[in-house]
Structures are given as structure tokens and as C-alpha cells.
Design a protein around this motif. Structure first.
Motif, PDB file in Angstrom:
ATOM      1  N   VAL A 256     -54.941  -4.381  -1.859  1.00 16.42           N
ATOM      2  CA  VAL A 256     -53.496  -4.269  -1.626  1.00 16.42           C
ATOM      3  C   VAL A 256     -52.944  -5.626  -1.189  1.00 16.42           C
ATOM      4  O   VAL A 256     -51.909  -6.093  -1.679  1.00 16.42           O
ATOM      5  N   GLY A 257     -53.650  -6.254  -0.247  1.00 13.77           N
ATOM      6  CA  GLY A 257     -53.220  -7.568   0.210  1.00 13.77           C
ATOM      7  C   GLY A 257     -53.243  -8.591  -0.911  1.00 13.77           C
ATOM      8  O   GLY A 257     -52.344  -9.432  -1.027  1.00 13.77           O
ATOM      9  N   TYR A 258     -54.260  -8.524  -1.759  1.00 13.98           N
ATOM     10  CA  TYR A 258     -54.347  -9.461  -2.880  1.00 13.98           C
ATOM     11  C   TYR A 258     -53.179  -9.232  -3.852  1.00 13.98           C
ATOM     12  O   TYR A 258     -52.582 -10.202  -4.349  1.00 13.98           O
ATOM     13  N   ALA A 259     -52.881  -7.954  -4.142  1.00 12.94           N
ATOM     14  CA  ALA A 259     -51.792  -7.650  -5.070  1.00 12.94           C
ATOM     15  C   ALA A 259     -50.458  -8.170  -4.532  1.00 12.94           C
ATOM     16  O   ALA A 259     -49.652  -8.735  -5.278  1.00 12.94           O
ATOM     17  N   ILE A 260     -50.214  -7.974  -3.245  1.00 10.44           N
ATOM     18  CA  ILE A 260     -48.969  -8.470  -2.646  1.00 10.44           C
ATOM     19  C   ILE A 260     -48.891  -9.992  -2.746  1.00 10.44           C
ATOM     20  O   ILE A 260     -47.840 -10.562  -3.095  1.00 10.44           O
ATOM     21  N   TYR A 261     -50.002 -10.652  -2.467  1.00 14.50           N
ATOM     22  CA  TYR A 261     -50.035 -12.111  -2.554  1.00 14.50           C
ATOM     23  C   TYR A 261     -49.768 -12.572  -3.989  1.00 14.50           C
ATOM     24  O   TYR A 261     -49.000 -13.509  -4.225  1.00 14.50           O
ATOM     25  N   ALA A 262     -50.407 -11.889  -4.978  1.00 11.86           N
ATOM     26  CA  ALA A 262     -50.247 -12.288  -6.373  1.00 11.86           C
ATOM     27  C   ALA A 262     -48.814 -12.090  -6.843  1.00 11.86           C
ATOM     28  O   ALA A 262     -48.296 -12.888  -7.637  1.00 11.86           O
ATOM     29  N   VAL A 263     -48.136 -11.042  -6.361  1.00 13.39           N
ATOM     30  CA  VAL A 263     -46.758 -10.784  -6.771  1.00 13.39           C
ATOM     31  C   VAL A 263     -45.824 -11.879  -6.264  1.00 13.39           C
ATOM     32  O   VAL A 263     -44.957 -12.380  -6.993  1.00 13.39           O
ATOM     33  N   PHE A 264     -45.992 -12.274  -5.020  1.00 13.90           N
ATOM     34  CA  PHE A 264     -45.055 -13.229  -4.422  1.00 13.90           C
ATOM     35  C   PHE A 264     -45.486 -14.687  -4.576  1.00 13.90           C
ATOM     36  O   PHE A 264     -44.634 -15.577  -4.614  1.00 13.90           O
ATOM     37  N   ARG A 265     -46.795 -14.939  -4.686  1.00 15.23           N
ATOM     38  CA  ARG A 265     -47.260 -16.324  -4.752  1.00 15.23           C
ATOM     39  C   ARG A 265     -48.000 -16.661  -6.041  1.00 15.23           C
ATOM     40  O   ARG A 265     -48.265 -17.834  -6.300  1.00 15.23           O
ATOM     41  N   GLY A 266     -48.304 -15.630  -6.839  1.00 15.90           N
ATOM     42  CA  GLY A 266     -49.063 -15.863  -8.053  1.00 15.90           C
ATOM     43  C   GLY A 266     -50.568 -15.771  -7.814  1.00 15.90           C
ATOM     44  O   GLY A 266     -51.029 -15.719  -6.668  1.00 15.90           O
ATOM     45  N   VAL A 267     -51.322 -15.768  -8.900  1.00 14.54           N
ATOM     46  CA  VAL A 267     -52.779 -15.703  -8.798  1.00 14.54           C
ATOM     47  C   VAL A 267     -53.286 -16.987  -8.155  1.00 14.54           C
ATOM     48  O   VAL A 267     -52.846 -18.085  -8.521  1.00 14.54           O
ATOM     49  N   PRO A 268     -54.170 -16.873  -7.173  1.00 15.01           N
ATOM     50  CA  PRO A 268     -54.681 -18.091  -6.518  1.00 15.01           C
ATOM     51  C   PRO A 268     -55.321 -19.042  -7.529  1.00 15.01           C
ATOM     52  O   PRO A 268     -55.896 -18.620  -8.531  1.00 15.01           O
ATOM     53  N   SER A 269     -55.229 -20.316  -7.252  1.00 17.95           N
ATOM     54  CA  SER A 269     -55.838 -21.327  -8.122  1.00 17.95           C
ATOM     55  C   SER A 269     -57.328 -21.420  -7.827  1.00 17.95           C
ATOM     56  O   SER A 269     -57.796 -20.926  -6.793  1.00 17.95           O
ATOM     57  N   PRO A 270     -58.099 -22.051  -8.722  1.00 15.24           N
ATOM     58  CA  PRO A 270     -59.546 -22.189  -8.465  1.00 15.24           C
ATOM     59  C   PRO A 270     -59.850 -22.896  -7.158  1.00 15.24           C
ATOM     60  O   PRO A 270     -60.868 -22.619  -6.527  1.00 15.24           O
ATOM     61  N   VAL A 271     -58.969 -23.802  -6.726  1.00 13.88           N
ATOM     62  CA  VAL A 271     -59.240 -24.550  -5.502  1.00 13.88           C
ATOM     63  C   VAL A 271     -58.866 -23.756  -4.255  1.00 13.88           C
ATOM     64  O   VAL A 271     -59.007 -24.267  -3.140  1.00 13.88           O
ATOM     65  N   SER A 272     -58.427 -22.509  -4.436  1.00 14.09           N
ATOM     66  CA  SER A 272     -58.110 -21.698  -3.261  1.00 14.09           C
ATOM     67  C   SER A 272     -59.363 -21.361  -2.467  1.00 14.09           C
ATOM     68  O   SER A 272     -59.281 -20.962  -1.303  1.00 14.09           O
ATOM     69  N   LEU A 273     -60.539 -21.498  -3.095  1.00 11.27           N
ATOM     70  CA  LEU A 273     -61.787 -21.263  -2.391  1.00 11.27           C
ATOM     71  C   LEU A 273     -62.129 -22.386  -1.433  1.00 11.27           C
ATOM     72  O   LEU A 273     -63.001 -22.248  -0.581  1.00 11.27           O
ATOM     73  N   ALA A 274     -61.448 -23.519  -1.572  1.00 11.93           N
ATOM     74  CA  ALA A 274     -61.772 -24.693  -0.766  1.00 11.93           C
ATOM     75  C   ALA A 274     -60.999 -24.685   0.551  1.00 11.93           C
ATOM     76  O   ALA A 274     -59.943 -24.071   0.676  1.00 11.93           O
ATOM     77  N   LEU A 275     -61.546 -25.394   1.530  1.00 11.32           N
ATOM     78  CA  LEU A 275     -60.880 -25.582   2.814  1.00 11.32           C
ATOM     79  C   LEU A 275     -60.193 -26.940   2.892  1.00 11.32           C
ATOM     80  O   LEU A 275     -59.458 -27.207   3.825  1.00 11.32           O
ATOM     81  N   GLY A 276     -60.463 -27.807   1.917  1.00  9.78           N
ATOM     82  CA  GLY A 276     -59.843 -29.125   1.901  1.00  9.78           C
ATOM     83  C   GLY A 276     -60.422 -30.087   2.915  1.00  9.78           C
ATOM     84  O   GLY A 276     -59.705 -30.960   3.413  1.00  9.78           O
ATOM     85  N   VAL A 277     -61.715 -29.969   3.209  1.00  5.90           N
ATOM     86  CA  VAL A 277     -62.320 -30.828   4.225  1.00  5.90           C
ATOM     87  C   VAL A 277     -62.818 -32.148   3.649  1.00  5.90           C
ATOM     88  O   VAL A 277     -63.208 -33.040   4.405  1.00  5.90           O
ATOM     89  N   ALA A 278     -62.826 -32.279   2.318  1.00  5.74           N
ATOM     90  CA  ALA A 278     -63.359 -33.512   1.719  1.00  5.74           C
ATOM     91  C   ALA A 278     -62.562 -33.871   0.471  1.00  5.74           C
ATOM     92  O   ALA A 278     -63.102 -33.940  -0.636  1.00  5.74           O
ATOM     93  N   ARG A 279     -61.285 -34.135   0.653  1.00  6.70           N
ATOM     94  CA  ARG A 279     -60.447 -34.522  -0.487  1.00  6.70           C
ATOM     95  C   ARG A 279     -60.842 -35.884  -1.028  1.00  6.70           C
ATOM     96  O   ARG A 279     -60.602 -36.187  -2.197  1.00  6.70           O
ATOM     97  N   THR A 280     -61.402 -36.719  -0.184  1.00  8.42           N
ATOM     98  CA  THR A 280     -61.953 -38.004  -0.607  1.00  8.42           C
ATOM     99  C   THR A 280     -63.351 -38.131  -0.005  1.00  8.42           C
ATOM    100  O   THR A 280     -63.612 -37.584   1.077  1.00  8.42           O
TER     101      THR A 280
END
Length: 485
Positions: A256-280
Motif C-alpha cells: 500500500v505504501g509503495y503504491a501511494i509512493y508510485a502514484v505521487f512520486r513515480g516508480v523509484p529509480s534504480p539508484v533508490s537502493l543507494a544511500l549516497g555515501v560514495a558519490r565520488t
């Protein structure tokens, strides 16, 4: 993300031990029986206290002798992955030298099943602590890791010298990539054989299978893997206590939470699995990347792989996918825990950032320190507390659910690496000429054949040198299959 000890107690399952090694399990069971028969009725048996009784008979070694003992006996002979490594430690220190009893070993091993990091390294630290205190644990752990770390440094440097432009070198590694994909799929099956079984009846638990399948689906939907791991740990705690309503509510709410997120924000991108701790791939970012990956490696290296991949390959985009897979291939054949692939990632990332070999060596060191720091910390600082916690039924069911969920994560990374290794990375997202299309087709066929053949060999043979044989055979085959492409 080992050998296959029997279940050590009623409250704990061994979630990701080997993984198909029935012979070793029978050997272990046979070793327990004589001890059980000889136990006096006047004293508590080791089974009664689940191996927690102080039955140590450990020699007190100086730090230099301790280092050499673990370096020579285990570090230099840690071939064949966690299965062979833990069997080696158990046979030498428990069966032969009798540092501790088998029941004690089983109980200690169950603790490390719920901790992040390689169990073989953690066992060496534990025995080092028994022999020479906490500093002895650090010494023993470093002695076990050092040979593989040095060899990976050398391999990373050689790869840098020859791997980026040399067509012969690249051809061999192109052939190794589908073989690595086969290794990961086989490892997924081995881990699942134990992770989805009930520890009391040894039968497959359908709820753990559901956790694995739904986690794989969540990964395909690009739901963050850490949400799934925690969620199914909690859900299985309810299931284990037959609290069906809250378990069902949590299960439904995730979608349910995923469906609500997808409706308002779209399907998460592949990088949604990342925490962004090593952009460089700066040194501090590489250390944090290793630290977070090491803290989350509940399934051993195979759980750390998707996190490092999404940070370095997808989000940061500072490491090519093909180079990442090559690092895993090298890690599979060295006498070291498989998480040593992080050393390769740190070396190549730091080198690609500015072309400095000195910076590359520094990157390899800092990411390795980060990767192994959590298991050193937990093992050295908190083993006695962890032994008590692991007997807690409440926590045990949480980790059962978590480890079942881990199977889904590893399965999805196996699929992603299979796709990348067979299809390759030629001209993705671009229009191809007829010659380029022919080149892609010429690579896909042989890569797919190598994958199938490697998988057949892995299922047929369970020798600790099978991976080494496949890597050598793949490197030779690459010279005939890909050298002109």
C-alpha cells in the motif's frame, strides 16, 4: 554474507552456512555423539548449557606466535570460500588441538551467523581472544586476512597495468564474467537450502520462502533493500508467535505504501537502493562505503555486493560494471573472505579518480578497513553479550526472517550480474551499426554457453578448488572466444 554445523540450540537456526555440504554435517553430527555418550550424569552436559559452559583448553600464545599460527595455518590456506575456511578452523582447533569442545564451537558459530561480516575471520578473532585477550583477537584476525589482502592488492595493481587497454587481458575477463554470475546463482541456491528451513524440523518454512520471494519482488520494484530486510524480520517475529493479524497488516502495508509512493512520486529509480555515501571515490567516501557495506553484510559478501554495486556502479558511476564483476571474479579465487572484493573496488575507484597509483593503494586500504571494522568491533568488544542475546527467542525469530529475506536480495543481484555479464556493456542506450550489432551478438552466444557450463560444473562438483579451476579455464577460453572482438 561456511561449513555446515548442526543447529546448536533450540532458539537459533544457521541461516547462511553451507550451503549444501551434507558430508560435513554428518561428520559434525558424528563428532558430537561420542562426547554426548561420555558425559557424566553428575555434571551439566555441554548440550544442557548449549555450549556456553567454560570448557576452553586454549594455549596462551605470545602475540608473534599467535600471528604466525593463524597466518600460516589459516590465512595462507583459506582457499575455497567460507565453507572450506570454517571447516579448516574447526578441524584444526576443535577436532585436532581441542582448544574448545565441539558443543562450544557450535554455540560460538551460531553467534556469528547473526553478525555482519565473514564468519571465518570472526572465528579466528574469537580464538585469538581466548588465547591472548582482545589484542590477541585483533592479531589473529589480521593474520587471517593479511594474505588475501596482499594478493588482492597485487592483483588490483596488475589489473590496472594490463586490464584497461590490453585486448588479451580484457578477453580473459570478459569470459570470466558469466562464470562469476554462475557462481553467485549457485551460492544463492546453497544459502537458500538452509536459510528457508525450520531449525527444529529441518523442513522448508513457507513463510521464509515467501519472505525471500517478496524481497526479490521488492528489489525488482526498486524498494530499498534495507526496508525489506527489517520488515520481514519483524513480520516473521509475529509469524513465529502465530500473531497472524499484525503480520498480515505489515505485509499489506508495504505494498500500500509503495503504491501511494508510485502514484505521487513515480516508480523509484534504480539508484533508490543507494544511500549516497560514495558519490565520488574519495578516500573518506571509500571508507564510509566499506563501513556501511560491512555493517550490512548479514549474508556475507553476497549481501554486500548489491550495496557496493549500487553505490559505485549505478549512483556514483565511477566504476564500470564490467570492472566490478572482474573484482568479484578475482575475490572468488584468492585465499581470503569474498568481501576482499572491496579492496579491488577501492583500488580501481581511487585510481580512476585521478590516475595516481599511490592514491589507488590508499583507496584499497581504507575501504578494506571500513569493510572489516564492524566484524572486528562486534567480535572483540561484545562476544559475551552477543552469546546471551542469540539465545533470546524474540531476537532469534527476527534474524530468521531477516536471513530468509536476504535470499531475495542475493537472487536479484545474481540476475543483474547475469544480465550484465552475458549481454555485456557495448553501446547501451545508443544506436548501433550493423558491425556493432554483430559484435554484440558474437559476445552474447559464447557468454551464455560459458554461463551454462560453469553452472553445470558448480552443481556437479563441490571441491574447494572448483572455483579456481573455473577461473583458469575461463581465462584460457576467453583467448579463443573474445580476443578479436
Amino acid at each position: 554474507m561456511a561449513a555446515d554445523p548442526t543447529t546448536p540450540g533450540p532458539s537459533m537456526t544457521l541461516p547462511h552456512v553451507e550451503k549444501g555440504s551434507e558430508g560435513f554435517q554428518k561428520q559434525l553430527e558424528a563428532a558430537v555423539q561420542p562426547e554426548t555418550k561420555e558425559t557424566s550424569t553428575d555434571t551439566p552436559s555441554e548440550d544442557d548449557d548449549q555450549g556456553l559452559h567454560d570448557n576452553s583448553n586454549v594455549p596462551q600464545l605470545s602475540y608473534p606466535k599467535l600471528f604466525w599460527f593463524f597466518f600460516y595455518n589459516f590465512g595462507c590456506f583459506a582457499w575455497g570460500g567460507p565453507v572450506a575456511q570454517i571447516a579448516l578452523i574447526k578441524d584444526r582447533l576443535v577436532t585436532k588441538d581441542k582448544w574448545i569442545t565441539l558443543a562450544r564451537f557450535q554455540r560460538v558459530f551460531s553467534v556469528y551467523q547473526i553478525l555482519p561480516g565473514p564468519e571465518a575471520a570472526e572465528l579466528c578473532m574469537f580464538f585469538g581472544c581466548l588465547s591472548a585477550g582482545r589484542i590477541g583477537g585483533i592479531v589473529a584476525g589480521m593474520a587471517f586476512i593479511l594474505p588475501g589482502f596482499v594478493l588482492m592488492l597485487v592483483a588490483s595493481y596488475v589489473y590496472t597495468l594490463a586490464g584497461f587497454e590490453n585486448k588479451y587481458f580484457n578477453a580473459s575477463f570478459r569470459a570470466l564474467q558469466p562464470i562469476v554470475a554462475a557462481m553467485i546463482l549457485r551460492a544463492t541456491h546453497k544459502i537458500a537450502e538452509h536459510s528457508v528451513r525450520r531449525h527444529d524440523t529441518k523442513k522448508i518454512d513457507p513463510f521464509l520462502v515467501i519472505a525471500a520471494v517478496c524481497t526479490a519482488i521488492n528489489c525488482a520494484l526498486r524498494l530499498n533493500i534495507f526496508i525489506s530486510l527489517g520488515l520481514y524480520g519483524i513480520i516473521y517475529m509475529f509469524v513465529a508467535r502465530r500473531l497472524w493479524v499484525p503480520a498480515a497488516v505489515l505485509f499489506v502495508l508495504q505494498y500500500v505504501g509503495y503504491a501511494i509512493y508510485a502514484v505521487f512520486r513515480g516508480v523509484p529509480s534504480p539508484v533508490s537502493l543507494a544511500l549516497g555515501v560514495a558519490r565520488t571515490p574519495s578516500l573518506i567516501n571509500l571508507f564510509v562505503l566499506g563501513l556501511v557495506a560491512g555493517s550490512l553484510s548479514f549474508g556475507g559478501a553476497y549481501t554486500a555486493i548489491p550495496f557496493v554495486q549500487v553505490e559505485a556502479v549505478l549512483l556514483g558511476a565511477w566504476l564500470p560494471q564490467s570492472v566490478f564483476i572482474d573484482g568479484i571474479a578475482i575475490g572468488n579465487i584468492l585465499p581470503a573472505p569474498l568481501v576482499i572484493f572491496a579492496t579491488f573496488v577501492g583500488f580501481q575507484g581511487a585510481y580512476l579518480e585521478n590516475g595516481s597509483v599511490g592514491n589507488a593503494f590508499a583507496g584499497a586500504v581504507v575501504i578494506t578497513l571500513g569493510m572489516f571494522f564492524p566484524c572486528f568491533l562486534f567480535t572483540i568488544a561484545g562476544h559475551e553479550l552477543l552469546e546471551k542475546l542469540v539465545r533470546n527467542q524474540f531476537l532469534a525469530s527476527f534474524f530468521d526472517g531477516l536471513c530468509g529475506s536476504v535470499i531475495g536480495v542475493i537472487a536479484m543481484i545474481a540476475v543483474e550480474i547475469l544480465k550484465a555479464s552475458v549481454v555485456g556493456t557495448l553501446n547501451k542506450g545508443k544506436e548501433m551499426t550493423l558491425d556493432e550489432a554483430a559484435a554484440v551478438t558474437a559476445q552474447v552466444g559464447p557468454a551464455a554457453v560459458l554461463y551454462v557450463l560453469a553452472l553445470a560444473v558448480l552443481y556437479k562438483f563441490n571441491n574447494k578448488f572448483t572455483a579456481l579451476f573455473l577461473v583458469i579455464a575461463g581465462a584460457v577460453a576467453g583467448q579463443f572466444l573474445f580476443v578479436d572482438l
